[in-house]
Design a protein around this motif. Structure first.
Motif: not given
Ligand code: TNX
Length: 533
Positions: A249-263, A192-203
């Protein structure tokens, strides 16, 4: 319990059985409780003497079911069951019945539990655990015949591990508790916006850069791939699947901390401002962890191909880690996204998941998107009396030939505050939500114009903006989860004398000692006549 309390408790149970229209179960002059939750399809109280549990009671049959029963009996009574080839408690699978169904026959001489499959046998054992009760001489199982099978194939509970992270042991505890009420799906809201909680080797940057914080500045966390496997395996051992959700596609603020180009930049609406004011006033800012409670301001870049590479990577890896058939892609509250863009995202993402050989699941908003993959299951989170066209969006999934999971927010959102109780939870869904309101609805009567077969099942979500600990989870989940269990498993409201609020509250009250013996810190709601021993 002193004799006066015991008489009072017995009287309450007798009253329940009379009110419920059942013959009171009087065996050998004593009144016994047949307090099973969720209510079975059919219960026939016997008239003979009960089966007596002692230190010599032996269990025979299926090893997994025997182990599950022994754990329950020991927790409840302190007795250790013996295992023997010809025990008076017999647990076995005989194929032929409906999936997940079971039959219990208990009399003075023996107790037999027959499951149509291993899950059915497991559920029979859970029912048997609820039937065990004390009498003046020790512990008994009342004479009874029960035939039982679920109304719906999918009975879920959701835990949001994004707003507050919850460690593997807490998740296992929830699995045990939910399985005891015949739930068969654990939906993990992993991002969710507040965090990404599962490790994925691809990302890998997702957990490296976007998992450290939670609501209120609390510490975050994430599951390694081993953690996730452990959860999936533990759930499977309790006949539950895991339904992982990566919300988009929403609830994705946290993704922007890792991949800013996506959000996209956050969309700060008046509502977001108001929600921020209610909390600590901080607005979401690009590149900074978000620890507030506003929703709907973030979005993936819908017209950028890199977004769909990301979607394919994360769901592809998750599909390979998830034996269950479902992958949930969220789709809720995309409040800063145009309808057209939302529809485009939903159609592409649902297709990616379907192409992975999985069944996509999405919150009901996605049912509006005309090009959604036909197999996509919708999760309805509107009210019991639908507002704002939520039912029409849900019907979109059914028109495509798929089914719905019913999660009406004003009934079984487990994060709603209680009328009296701890200062935990939210109130937006017509809250506070009493146990009675959690009970008093039927999955078949919420969205009009659909058939019983259009409903896959029922799910009770626990969002965790205010829920920090395992104890908080117990408090919010119990007893209201029992209402969701009954909505998902038992015959429809009103079709049986057991399916009434009066019967339910008495049956739940009688489970208090079992729950306590299992370490469940339930909210002692004053709506329930709790039995104490
Ligand atoms: C709505 S219902 C949400 C969540 C919040 C929850 C709080 C739904 C699909 N989304 O983002 O956590 O309310 O009750």
């Amino acid at each position: 319990m002193n004799p006066r309390q015991r008489r009072a408790a017995t009287a309450a149970v007798l009253a329940a059985l009379v009110l419920a229209g059942c013959a009171p179960a009087v065996q050998n002059g004593a009144t016994v409780s047949l307090a099973v939750v969720p209510a079975p399809a059919s219960v026939a109280p016997g008239t003979g003497a009960p089966f007596r549990l002692t230190g010599d009671t032996a269990v025979a049959g299926d090893a997994d079911a025997s182990a599950a029963l022994s754990l329950l009996i020991t927790a409840r009574t302190g007795l250790e069951l013996k295992t023997s080839d010809d025990g008076s408690t017999d647990l076995r699978v005989e194929s032929g019945g409906a999936p997940e169904s079971y039959r219990i026959v208990a009399d003075e001489a023996s107790v037999t539990v027959v499951g149509a499959d291993p899950a059915g046998l497991f559920y029979g054992v859970q029912t048997l655990g609820q039937l065990v009760q004390p009498d003046d001489d020790g512990w008994i199982v009342p004479a009874v015949e029960i035939e039982d099978a679920p109304r719906f194939a999918y009975r879920g509970v959701m835990l949001d591990v994004a707003r507050h992270f919850h460690p593997v042991d807490t998740v296992k505890g929830l699995i045990d508790r939910a399985a005891g009420l015949k739930f068969n799906a654990l939906h993990l809201h992993l991002t969710d916006d507040q965090g990404w909680r599962i490790h994925l080797d691809e990302r890998p940057r997702l957990t490296e850069l976007a998992s450290a914080t939670a609501v209120g500045g609390d510490p975050g966390g994430f599951y390694t791939k081993d953690d996730y496997r452990e959860i999936v395996e533990y759930a499977a051992s309790r006949h539950m699947i895991v339904v992982p959700e990566l919300d988009m596609p929403s609830h994705t603020h946290a993704i922007g901390l890792a991949y800013p180009e996506l959000v996209e930049e956050p969309v700060i609406s008046a509502q977001v401002r108001e929600d921020a004011e209610l909390f600590d006033g901080d607005l979401p800012e690009t590149g900074k962890p978000y620890d507030g409670m506003a929703v709907g301001f973030s979005s993936l870049r819908i017209h950028d191909e890199a977004t769909y590479d990301f979607v394919a990577d994360v769901f592809g890896e998750l599909a390979a880690m998830t034996p269950g058939p479902y992958l949930h892609f969220g789709g809720d509250e995309a409040l800063g996204t145009t309808d057209e863009d939302f529809a485009l995202f939903v159609s592409r993402t649902s297709a990616i998941i379907a192409d992975l050989g999985k069944t996509p699941v999405a919150w009901h908003e996605a049912g509006e998107a005309s090009e959604i993959a036909d197999s996509t299951v919708g999760q309805y989170w509107g009210y019991v009396q639908p507002t704002d066209g939520a039912d029409e969006k849900a019907r979109g999934f059914v028109r495509n030939g798929a089914q719905l999971i019913m999660s009406p927010a004003d009934a079984i959102y487990l994060d709603m505050n209680y009328p009296t109780g701890p200062d935990l939870g939210l109130t937006w869904a017509n809250g506070p939500t009493s146990v009675e309101r959690a009970y008093d609805w039927d999955p078949g009567s919420v969205v009009s114009g659909i058939e019983e077969d259009d409903i896959l099942g029922v799910e009770a979500p626990l969002w965790t903006e205010t829920i920090r600990t395992a104890a908080d989870i117990d408090t919010m989940v119990f007893p209201r989860i029992a209402a969701a269990a009954e909505a998902g498993w038992s015959p429809a409201t009103g079709t049986s004398d057991l399916r009434t609020w009066e019967s339910f509250r008495e049956r739940v009250g009688a489970l208090g000692p079992l729950w306590t013996s299992l370490g469940i810190g339930f909210h002692p709601s004053d709506e329930i006549p709790w039995v104490t021993e």
